[in-house]
Design a protein around this motif. Structure first.
Motif, PDB file in Angstrom:
ATOM      1  N   SER A  24      39.075  35.792  42.176  1.00  0.00           N
ATOM      2  CA  SER A  24      39.525  36.324  42.016  1.00  0.00           C
ATOM      3  C   SER A  24      39.561  37.606  42.132  1.00  0.00           C
ATOM      4  O   SER A  24      39.674  38.222  42.389  1.00  0.00           O
ATOM      5  CB  SER A  24      39.175  36.489  40.511  1.00  0.00           C
ATOM      6  N   ARG A  25      37.900  37.320  42.882  1.00  0.00           N
ATOM      7  CA  ARG A  25      37.155  39.006  42.994  1.00  0.00           C
ATOM      8  C   ARG A  25      36.331  38.581  43.530  1.00  0.00           C
ATOM      9  O   ARG A  25      35.596  37.388  43.591  1.00  0.00           O
ATOM     10  CB  ARG A  25      37.774  39.924  42.185  1.00  0.00           C
ATOM     11  N   GLN A  27      32.589  40.914  45.068  1.00  0.00           N
ATOM     12  CA  GLN A  27      32.030  41.985  45.040  1.00  0.00           C
ATOM     13  C   GLN A  27      30.251  42.065  46.496  1.00  0.00           C
ATOM     14  O   GLN A  27      30.062  41.279  46.478  1.00  0.00           O
ATOM     15  CB  GLN A  27      31.083  42.726  43.842  1.00  0.00           C
ATOM     16  N   TRP A  39      31.172  36.037  43.158  1.00  0.00           N
ATOM     17  CA  TRP A  39      31.717  35.328  44.178  1.00  0.00           C
ATOM     18  C   TRP A  39      32.718  34.782  42.321  1.00  0.00           C
ATOM     19  O   TRP A  39      31.331  34.347  41.556  1.00  0.00           O
ATOM     20  CB  TRP A  39      31.955  33.951  44.628  1.00  0.00           C
TER      21      TRP A  39
END
Length: 127
Positions: A24-25, A27, A39
């Motif tokens: 989903s995203r 960083q 993750w």
């Protein structure tokens, strides 16, 4: 609710390649923030009169269930923490229902198999 692998000095894209699951995203660690790379696979923001964490957990974990061995290997390889994070905002209105919070045996077994912790944060929101 989200499932995350996080730690220092790792490339989240390596996790995506290993799991063959689009997160989903992600960083990437940077100065001054974020302090760690991550993750994340999220159920997304949900809003309902009655939220059931049991169902949310099962739905999210079902997306990962065939990957437990790979998750464990990736976490070990990159020295990552593995977490199931539940973030709930409950109404300050006592007349409204609060979420059912719990996890099925299957969810708990999966989380144990990958060495995950569970973190539940609750916040009080406007009525």
């Amino acid at each position: 609710m989200y499932f995350s692998l996080w730690g220092n000095d790792f490339d989240p894209d390596a996790v995506t390649r290993a799991l063959e699951i689009e997160p989903s995203r992600v960083q990437r660690q940077a100065v001054p923030r974020p302090k760690m790379s991550s993750w994340v696979l999220s159920s997304g923001k949900l809003s309902a009169d009655m939220l059931d964490v049991y169902d949310m957990g099962e739905a999210l974990i079902s997306r990962l269930s065939g990957s437990s061995e790979t998750i464990r290997r990736v976490a070990e390889r990159f020295n990552l923490a593995v977490t199931l994070q539940v973030v709930l905002t409950v109404s300050a209105d006592d007349r409204l229902s609060t979420p059912a919070i719990g996890f099925s045996a299957e969810t708990v077994q999966f989380l144990a198999s990958v060495g995950a912790s569970i973190d539940i944060d609750t916040y009080r929101g406007a009525a």
